[in-house]
Scaffold this active site. Structure first.
Site, PDB file in Angstrom:
ATOM      1  N   PRO A  16       9.607  -2.366  -5.519  1.00  0.00           N
ATOM      2  CA  PRO A  16       9.859  -1.078  -6.744  1.00  0.00           C
ATOM      3  C   PRO A  16       8.755   0.001  -6.165  1.00  0.00           C
ATOM      4  O   PRO A  16       7.409  -0.323  -5.622  1.00  0.00           O
ATOM      5  CB  PRO A  16       9.388  -1.365  -7.931  1.00  0.00           C
ATOM      6  CG  PRO A  16       8.629  -2.709  -7.330  1.00  0.00           C
ATOM      7  CD  PRO A  16       9.356  -3.784  -6.192  1.00  0.00           C
ATOM      8  N   ASN A  17       9.496   1.627  -6.263  1.00  0.00           N
ATOM      9  CA  ASN A  17       8.583   2.370  -6.182  1.00  0.00           C
ATOM     10  C   ASN A  17       8.398   3.454  -5.292  1.00  0.00           C
ATOM     11  O   ASN A  17       8.322   4.121  -4.992  1.00  0.00           O
ATOM     12  CB  ASN A  17       7.501   2.446  -6.985  1.00  0.00           C
ATOM     13  CG  ASN A  17       7.622   2.319  -8.912  1.00  0.00           C
ATOM     14  OD1 ASN A  17       8.799   3.121  -9.207  1.00  0.00           O
ATOM     15  ND2 ASN A  17       7.094   1.785  -9.762  1.00  0.00           N
TER      16      ASN A  17
ATOM     17  N   ARG B 126       4.597  12.277  -3.597  1.00  0.00           N
ATOM     18  CA  ARG B 126       4.059  11.659  -4.815  1.00  0.00           C
ATOM     19  C   ARG B 126       2.697  11.004  -3.880  1.00  0.00           C
ATOM     20  O   ARG B 126       3.124  10.247  -2.788  1.00  0.00           O
ATOM     21  CB  ARG B 126       4.166  11.858  -6.117  1.00  0.00           C
ATOM     22  CG  ARG B 126       4.532  12.144  -6.921  1.00  0.00           C
ATOM     23  CD  ARG B 126       4.902  11.713  -8.216  1.00  0.00           C
ATOM     24  NE  ARG B 126       6.114  12.080  -7.890  1.00  0.00           N
ATOM     25  CZ  ARG B 126       7.222  11.224  -8.916  1.00  0.00           C
ATOM     26  NH1 ARG B 126       6.868   9.918  -9.285  1.00  0.00           N
ATOM     27  NH2 ARG B 126       8.289  11.906  -8.549  1.00  0.00           N
TER      28      ARG B 126
ATOM     29  N   TYR C 205      -0.735   6.645   0.054  1.00  0.00           N
ATOM     30  CA  TYR C 205       0.243   6.443   0.519  1.00  0.00           C
ATOM     31  C   TYR C 205       1.266   7.464   1.726  1.00  0.00           C
ATOM     32  O   TYR C 205       2.156   7.206   2.701  1.00  0.00           O
ATOM     33  CB  TYR C 205       1.508   5.944  -0.166  1.00  0.00           C
ATOM     34  CG  TYR C 205       1.649   5.052  -1.525  1.00  0.00           C
ATOM     35  CD1 TYR C 205       0.929   4.052  -1.079  1.00  0.00           C
ATOM     36  CD2 TYR C 205       1.409   5.683  -2.837  1.00  0.00           C
ATOM     37  CE1 TYR C 205       0.633   2.733  -2.183  1.00  0.00           C
ATOM     38  CE2 TYR C 205       1.095   4.259  -3.785  1.00  0.00           C
ATOM     39  CZ  TYR C 205       0.657   3.455  -3.101  1.00  0.00           C
ATOM     40  OH  TYR C 205       0.196   2.678  -3.996  1.00  0.00           O
TER      41      TYR C 205
ATOM     42  N   ASN D 223       8.068  -5.085   2.312  1.00  0.00           N
ATOM     43  CA  ASN D 223       6.386  -4.665   1.011  1.00  0.00           C
ATOM     44  C   ASN D 223       6.695  -4.647  -0.370  1.00  0.00           C
ATOM     45  O   ASN D 223       7.518  -4.171  -0.859  1.00  0.00           O
ATOM     46  CB  ASN D 223       5.985  -2.977   1.533  1.00  0.00           C
ATOM     47  CG  ASN D 223       5.227  -2.209   0.322  1.00  0.00           C
ATOM     48  OD1 ASN D 223       4.962  -2.984  -0.029  1.00  0.00           O
ATOM     49  ND2 ASN D 223       4.645  -1.216   1.076  1.00  0.00           N
TER      50      ASN D 223
ATOM     51  N   ALA E 223       4.360  -3.331  -6.339  1.00  0.00           N
ATOM     52  CA  ALA E 223       3.666  -4.336  -7.401  1.00  0.00           C
ATOM     53  C   ALA E 223       4.459  -5.781  -7.967  1.00  0.00           C
ATOM     54  O   ALA E 223       3.559  -6.572  -8.656  1.00  0.00           O
ATOM     55  CB  ALA E 223       3.551  -3.129  -9.166  1.00  0.00           C
TER      56      ALA E 223
ATOM     57  N   GLU F 231       4.201  -9.318   4.980  1.00  0.00           N
ATOM     58  CA  GLU F 231       4.036  -9.405   4.374  1.00  0.00           C
ATOM     59  C   GLU F 231       2.957  -7.690   4.236  1.00  0.00           C
ATOM     60  O   GLU F 231       2.159  -7.786   5.099  1.00  0.00           O
ATOM     61  CB  GLU F 231       3.094  -9.741   2.725  1.00  0.00           C
ATOM     62  CG  GLU F 231       2.641  -8.710   2.066  1.00  0.00           C
ATOM     63  CD  GLU F 231       1.738  -9.142   0.845  1.00  0.00           C
ATOM     64  OE1 GLU F 231       1.660 -10.655   1.028  1.00  0.00           O
ATOM     65  OE2 GLU F 231       1.049  -8.843   0.167  1.00  0.00           O
TER      66      GLU F 231
ATOM     67  N   HIS G 249       1.077  -3.911   3.269  1.00  0.00           N
ATOM     68  CA  HIS G 249       1.151  -2.831   2.353  1.00  0.00           C
ATOM     69  C   HIS G 249       0.303  -1.803   3.047  1.00  0.00           C
ATOM     70  O   HIS G 249      -0.520  -1.940   4.054  1.00  0.00           O
ATOM     71  CB  HIS G 249      -0.034  -3.983   1.316  1.00  0.00           C
ATOM     72  CG  HIS G 249      -0.065  -4.535   0.406  1.00  0.00           C
ATOM     73  ND1 HIS G 249       1.575  -4.478  -0.487  1.00  0.00           N
ATOM     74  CD2 HIS G 249      -0.082  -6.055   1.304  1.00  0.00           C
ATOM     75  CE1 HIS G 249       1.767  -5.393  -0.982  1.00  0.00           C
ATOM     76  NE2 HIS G 249       0.494  -6.790   0.008  1.00  0.00           N
TER      77      HIS G 249
ATOM     78  N   ARG H 173      -9.199  -1.129  -3.780  1.00  0.00           N
ATOM     79  CA  ARG H 173      -8.136  -0.535  -4.635  1.00  0.00           C
ATOM     80  C   ARG H 173      -8.749  -1.481  -6.042  1.00  0.00           C
ATOM     81  O   ARG H 173      -9.686  -1.987  -6.167  1.00  0.00           O
ATOM     82  CB  ARG H 173      -7.439  -0.020  -4.297  1.00  0.00           C
ATOM     83  CG  ARG H 173      -7.048   0.594  -3.156  1.00  0.00           C
ATOM     84  CD  ARG H 173      -4.814   0.790  -3.296  1.00  0.00           C
ATOM     85  NE  ARG H 173      -4.612   1.303  -4.695  1.00  0.00           N
ATOM     86  CZ  ARG H 173      -3.305   1.982  -4.693  1.00  0.00           C
ATOM     87  NH1 ARG H 173      -2.216   1.251  -3.639  1.00  0.00           N
ATOM     88  NH2 ARG H 173      -3.242   2.464  -5.519  1.00  0.00           N
TER      89      ARG H 173
HETATM   90  O1  CA2 Z   1      -0.215  -0.490  -0.470  1.00  0.00           O
HETATM   91  C1  CA2 Z   1       0.931  -0.515  -0.984  1.00  0.00           C
HETATM   92  O2  CA2 Z   1       2.100  -0.441   0.063  1.00  0.00           O
HETATM   93  C2  CA2 Z   1       1.507  -1.508  -2.296  1.00  0.00           C
HETATM   94  O3  CA2 Z   1       2.075  -2.148  -2.074  1.00  0.00           O
HETATM   95  C3  CA2 Z   1       2.573  -0.108  -2.692  1.00  0.00           C
HETATM   96  C4  CA2 Z   1       2.919  -0.611  -4.411  1.00  0.00           C
HETATM   97  C5  CA2 Z   1       1.662  -0.869  -4.437  1.00  0.00           C
HETATM   98  O4  CA2 Z   1       1.590  -1.299  -5.980  1.00  0.00           O
HETATM   99  C6  CA2 Z   1       1.228  -2.420  -4.719  1.00  0.00           C
HETATM  100  O5  CA2 Z   1      -0.364  -2.145  -4.759  1.00  0.00           O
HETATM  101  C7  CA2 Z   1       0.612  -1.506  -3.247  1.00  0.00           C
HETATM  102  C8  CA2 Z   1       3.390   0.663  -4.890  1.00  0.00           C
HETATM  103  C9  CA2 Z   1       4.652   1.276  -4.425  1.00  0.00           C
HETATM  104  C10 CA2 Z   1       4.417   3.053  -4.950  1.00  0.00           C
HETATM  105  O6  CA2 Z   1       4.624   3.555  -3.964  1.00  0.00           O
HETATM  106  C11 CA2 Z   1       4.392   5.792  -4.718  1.00  0.00           C
HETATM  107  C12 CA2 Z   1       4.308   6.320  -4.139  1.00  0.00           C
HETATM  108  C13 CA2 Z   1       4.180   7.533  -3.313  1.00  0.00           C
HETATM  109  C14 CA2 Z   1       3.898   7.963  -5.119  1.00  0.00           C
HETATM  110  C15 CA2 Z   1       4.197   6.724  -6.138  1.00  0.00           C
HETATM  111  C16 CA2 Z   1       4.541   5.265  -6.253  1.00  0.00           C
END
Ligand code: CA2
Length: 148
Positions: free
Chosen positions: A10-11, A18, A23, A79, A82, A103, A105, A112
């Site tokens: 997700p996301n 953003r 990221y 990946n 969340a 896995e 990230h 964090r």
């Molecule tokens: O660091 C990672 O790759 C995560 O898996 C990314 C997830 C986060 O919930 C994990 O704790 C760590 C979030 C992905 C959302 O990605 C976005 C990218 C740009 C703007 C907003 C969110």
């Protein structure tokens, strides 16, 4: 060429649009291109999937687990977003399908918020790569190509 699943949760469709300080600036399309090229160099065919829906992700884990048992897939670079920190259902799906998962990230989740420090996926993953940005996906592809 055997398949390798590149699965984003997700996301992650928002990558590069953003939060570049967390990221980076690579978009999901760029990331998937990088994975296809890296996998191709390793003699693998990257099948790239992303969903914001837990059930859809579970169905793909089952599908590619069956493909791995049939010998047409070497495993998955995953990946979980969340879902990492919340989903017992995804833990159970990986275990049940016996899908070989690395896995990944992008950010260093351990630097964090405390709620990002626990992973339901790590206990059923062959390995985990955190905090190396999108390069982590390429490293995971190398590991899977060598049977990790
Ligand atoms: O660091 C990672 O790759 C995560 O898996 C990314 C997830 C986060 O919930 C994990 O704790 C760590 C979030 C992905 C959302 O990605 C976005 C990218 C740009 C703007 C907003 C969110």
């Amino acid at each position: 060429m055997p398949d390798v699943l590149v699965l984003n949760g997700p996301n992650l469709n928002l990558l590069g649009t953003r939060k570049p300080e967390v990221y980076g600036t690579t978009t999901l399309a760029d990331l998937e291109d990088l994975c296809r090229r890296t996998a191709g160099d390793l003699g693998l065919d990257a099948v790239c999937r992303q969903s914001n829906h837990e059930g859809q992700i579970i169905d793909w884990i089952h599908e590619f687990g069956a493909a791995q048992q049939a010998g047409t897939c070497v495993g998955a670079v995953y990946n979980p977003g969340a879902h990492t920190h919340t989903s017992i259902a995804i833990h159970d799906a990986i275990e049940g399908a016996q899908l070989r998962v690395i896995e990944v990230h992008i950010s260093n989740v351990h630097r964090r918020e405390p709620f990002r420090h626990h992973s339901y996926v790590s206990p059923v993953a062959a390995g985990t790569i955190v905090g190396l940005g999108v390069h982590g996906y390429a490293l995971a592809l190398h590991a899977l190509s060598q049977g990790s």
